[in-house]
Enzyme design. Sequence first.
Site, mmCIF file in Angstrom:
data_model
loop_
_atom_site.group_PDB
_atom_site.id
_atom_site.type_symbol
_atom_site.label_atom_id
_atom_site.label_comp_id
_atom_site.label_asym_id
_atom_site.label_seq_id
_atom_site.Cartn_x
_atom_site.Cartn_y
_atom_site.Cartn_z
ATOM 1 N N SER A 521 0.830 -1.202 0.000
ATOM 2 C CA SER A 521 0.000 0.000 0.000
ATOM 3 C C SER A 521 0.868 1.257 0.000
ATOM 4 C CB SER A 521 -0.954 0.005 1.197
ATOM 5 O OG SER A 521 -0.247 -0.187 2.404
ATOM 6 N N ASN A 524 2.152 1.749 -3.622
ATOM 7 C CA ASN A 524 1.237 1.720 -4.769
ATOM 8 C C ASN A 524 -0.100 2.417 -4.565
ATOM 9 O OD1 ASN A 524 2.889 -0.072 -6.540
ATOM 10 N ND2 ASN A 524 2.599 -1.505 -4.863
ATOM 11 N N TYR A 525 -0.543 2.604 -3.334
ATOM 12 C CA TYR A 525 -1.885 3.128 -3.112
ATOM 13 C C TYR A 525 -1.943 4.409 -2.282
ATOM 14 C CZ TYR A 525 -3.680 -1.231 -5.033
ATOM 15 O OH TYR A 525 -3.958 -2.279 -5.867
ATOM 16 N N LEU A 526 -0.854 4.758 -1.620
ATOM 17 C CA LEU A 526 -0.872 5.922 -0.737
ATOM 18 C C LEU A 526 -0.176 7.109 -1.397
ATOM 19 C CD1 LEU A 526 0.027 4.203 2.662
ATOM 20 C CD2 LEU A 526 -2.227 4.842 1.807
#
Length: 567
Positions: A521, A524-526
């Site tokens: 995360s 890639n997502y934060l």
Amino acid sequence: RLPGSFWWEEERYTDGSKWRFLEHKGPVFAPPYEPLPGKVKFYYGGKPMKLSAPAEEVATFFAKMLDHEYTTKDIFRKNFFKDWRKEMTSEEKSVITDLNKCDFSEMSEYFKAQSEARKQMSKEEKQKIKEENERLLQEYGFCIMDNHKERIGNFRIEPPGLFRGRGDHPKMGMLKRRIRPEDIIINCSKDSKHPKPPPGTKWKEVRHDNKVTWLASWTENIQGSIKYIMLNPSSRIKGEKDWQKYETARRLKKCVDRIRAQYREDWKSKEMRIRQRAVALYFIDKLALRAGNEKEEGETADTVGCCSLRVEHIKLYPKLDDQEYVVEFDFLGKDSIRYYNKIPVEKRVFKNLQLFLENKQPEDDLFDRLNTSILNKHLQELMDGLTAKVFRTYNASITLQQQLKELTCSDDSIPAKILSYNRANRAVAILCNHQRAPPKTFEKSMQNLQNKIDEKQNQLSAARKQLKAAKADHKASHDDKSKKAVEMKRKAVQRIEEQLMKLQVQATDREENKQIALGTSKLNYLDPRISVAWCKKFGIPIEKIYNKTQREKFAWAIDMADKDYEF
């Protein structure tokens, strides 16, 4: 460059991500197999047996993993043995018919000794290896793209081995075959110096596609997926794509209330397809579920996403544990990682799910009038560039920002603040179902840490006694020398208390995160600007959150974000 500008604005790509010139040397291939020394034997049924080179190479892959839990799993052993037999001669096949009769122990001990020898290398030997790696990096690790020297991410081709997979992957143990030049598609400019394949070989193809950013590609044999050699995450194009990804998620933030109001209204639609689409979108938004792509023909892993959920994957409870309208999910998601969750939902969602389940068998689709194509088309209509992944990015980033606000105390020490950061990151990893198996060395490393804590507590106890004695001495003498001694002992106690607290925080952090993969995360997502802003606001060195490679990847965010940045 100008203050506040991005480094890619020095030479803006006027036609999106297209490049005009690309030149590189191609990949570095795994070294050829070196046969085992004659003294290292393989045994079958207790008798030594000489293997052909192809069969011996595959046997060494199993031998290197002999102490690993994987080699005890039935599916791993079955897949390995099946693929190993394909590499055997007809004579070997006729003899080796039972994996349980195979003895790889001498091979295993040989590789352990090799590993230990590498650790014991002299400084000169290590320096020689380091210099060779640096030479390869300088020759193959960079490319020229539009007059800029760019670092390549993964210029080395992965060596052959046994596939492990994540979770209980049904293909674990299968043979990852050696990648050869004939498998490789090279991508470069027509007017560049084309990479040369190793002597006596040729590339599968050389193409000149400036609409993609990969330099080489090939198809791996386990799942038939395409692998790429790409630019390093710190490259200009990668940085711009990263920035665009988080800007898209920020655009969703501005219209998410409208989208939520619409799918809530669609729960009452007279059309079943619209109701199903609306409930699926609610799950993608609320639970950060993946959309779920249809699998290729012959794919054995029974993995699903939101659109491909089946009746058997959910259970409905009108009331459970003092909560109403609870849905229990239990299915294998991406990489065969189990998703298990019990979540209370809104009454109308619950009633719709009851309706979707009517007259269906366990193996029937829950959303039988929905697929990813239909969902993605609808998402594009709601917002340009919107996908299920954008929802994951938005929900992950907003969760981190909210958790950091709730958990961070400005009076805390730096270790305590970092614990708060990791706890916020953990909330995101749980939301996105980013799991991992506890490391093999977890118990041992925790015991070592506990030993350090015990030792530090003993030091603190001794230091406090010394402080008490120094205070008594000062009370009796009232001279400057005893006063200085008290102050020195007090500082020693404070220093040891800080060291102890740091170790205790570290132990808590490790224990809480032993089965959670925080890196996925975080990378890639934060939105990295949230983390950078938090560091700047609370005086945390950025290297405490991002390592050197990650700081290179997020250089644009470190440049851009100030302490007041809001996602």
